[in-house]
Design a protein around this motif. Structure first.
Motif: not given
Length: 408
Positions: A186, A163-164
């Motif tokens: 991201n 996700d990140k």
């Protein structure tokens, strides 16, 4: 009655020393325990448990090794899957390539199963949110091109499940965008932070004597893990050149690592016996920096050099190779002196220029300390990490990750 729900965050780390270890320890010690409940999955659980004693961090040991080890890695993945489910983990935050490999696979397996422990979750996802912190370059090592391509392909697959990303320098951000196809949106850059005010000690002539140094002649030193990517062999070669011009200068190498004996033999061959001292591991390096008239960073690869930040905080004149994230710390002839990586002649030239121009060197050192105070503190690193965790909550009426419930 009001109940406060904390976010459950699992940090995963491989065997670690130096910058990565200090980074993880700083986050776990300083992030707000009223907001978060932290679990650390790591090898050497007893050591980490001792370091985190009294912080409220739950330490779980797993057989995570630094190198690829299929049986051990499968065991670690299964253990993490069970941990994520049983502890109702909301965020899996990995550190480094190996922990990122194992931790993200475990998180994705939990997502795929659609099963997670009972209780409130702070956001409506079927499994844990995955964060990967990139501490060092994996593409700057002297690996065969096919191995780099394999790593790139594997990392691209894992990137799609992540996700990140957090990188500790802009240089690492640029690198993973190029090699792994990660979109800029991201990635968050969060610089390493240190306790800057802990590096204000004065030089001690008694410590110099105890280390075998002459207390009244110049000292040029480095602090590093004695491993290939740190380029300490170029420091030894530069020491030889400098000693041919300034006979009284002394050299100090602080740190342990697999190349220690080879570096000592190299120094012997160059006739530097009595001029260069290898201290091995030194528990409190904040005592070491004040002894140095010039601090050298000969690294071939760096994510963001913690020792450089420490030397900046200690107000030392610095000559450093322009490797990785180091130019984000040192501006040439403004906060230090930059040289090409792997160039021992340029390194020697930088050392000599700083030694021969003490007033200018002092000016650079003061500017370096001011930059460390402004940009590279633990407080800033923790605040930015806290901001990232808040972004994850995504505006679901969560104030600082604390959702409140009214009970009759």
């Amino acid at each position: 009655m009001i109940e406060v729900k904390k976010m459950n965050i699992l940090h995963v780390v491989r065997p670690a020393e130096g910058g990565m270890k200090n980074h993880v320890l700083s986050l776990l010690k300083h992030l707000d325990k009223e907001k978060y409940h932290f679990v650390l999955c790591c090898p050497d659980g007893e050591e980490w448990g001792s370091l985190l004693s009294g912080t409220g961090v739950q330490v779980r040991e797993c057989p995570l090794k630094g190198e690829i080890s299929p049986w051990s890695d499968v065991h670690s993945i299964l253990k993490l899957v069970n941990m994520i489910k049983s502890l109702n983990i909301d965020v899996v935050h990995t550190h480094g390539m190996k922990a990122g490999l194992v931790g993200r696979i475990a998180g994705q397996l939990v997502r795929s199963s659609g099963k997670i422990g009972g209780g409130h979750r702070p956001f409506a996802s079927p499994g844990p949110y995955l964060i990967s912190t990139v501490h060092n370059s994996i593409y700057q090592y002297a690996l065969p091109e096919y191995q780099k391509r394999f790593l790139s392909t594997l990392q691209k697959y894992l990137a799609r499940q992540t996700d990140k990303f957090v990188t500790v320098s802009q240089a690492l951000k640029t690198e993973i965008m190029a090699w792994e196809g990660i979109q800029e949106k991201n990635i968050e850059v969060i610089y390493n932070g240190i306790p800057v005010d802990s590096f204000t000690k004065k030089s001690s002539p008694y410590l110099k004597i105890r280390l075998g140094l002459n207390p009244i002649t110049p000292v040029v030193g480095t602090v590093a893990r004695l491993a290939p990517q740190k380029g300490v062999e170029f420091f030894v070669q530069a020491a030889f050149l400098v000693s041919q011009i300034i006979d009284t200068v002394q050299f100090l190498v602080v740190g342990e690592g697999p190349l220690k004996k080879e570096l000592q033999r190299q120094a012997e061959r160059l006739g530097l016996r009595g001029k260069i001292i290898f201290t091995g591991h030194y528990a409190d390096v904040s005592e070491i920096y004040p002894l140095m008239d010039v601090f050298a960073v000969p690294s071939l690869s760096e994510g963001l050099s913690i020792t450089t930040i420490e030397a900046m905080a200690a107000q030392r004149p610095i000559v450093a190779s322009a490797a990785g994230g180091i130019p984000e710390l040192i501006s040439h002839r403004q906060t230090g002196f930059l040289v090409p990586p792997g160039d021992h002649q340029a390194l020697a030239h930088g050392i000599l220029e700083l030694l021969k121009r003490p007033k200018w060197s002092e000016k650079l050192a003061k500017a370096a300390r001011q930059k460390a105070q402004a940009q590279f503190t633990i407080e800033q690193m923790v605040r930015q990490t806290d901001d990232l965790y808040q972004q994850i909550a995504g505006g679901r009426e969560i104030a600082g990750f604390q959702r409140r419930y009214a009970h009759a």
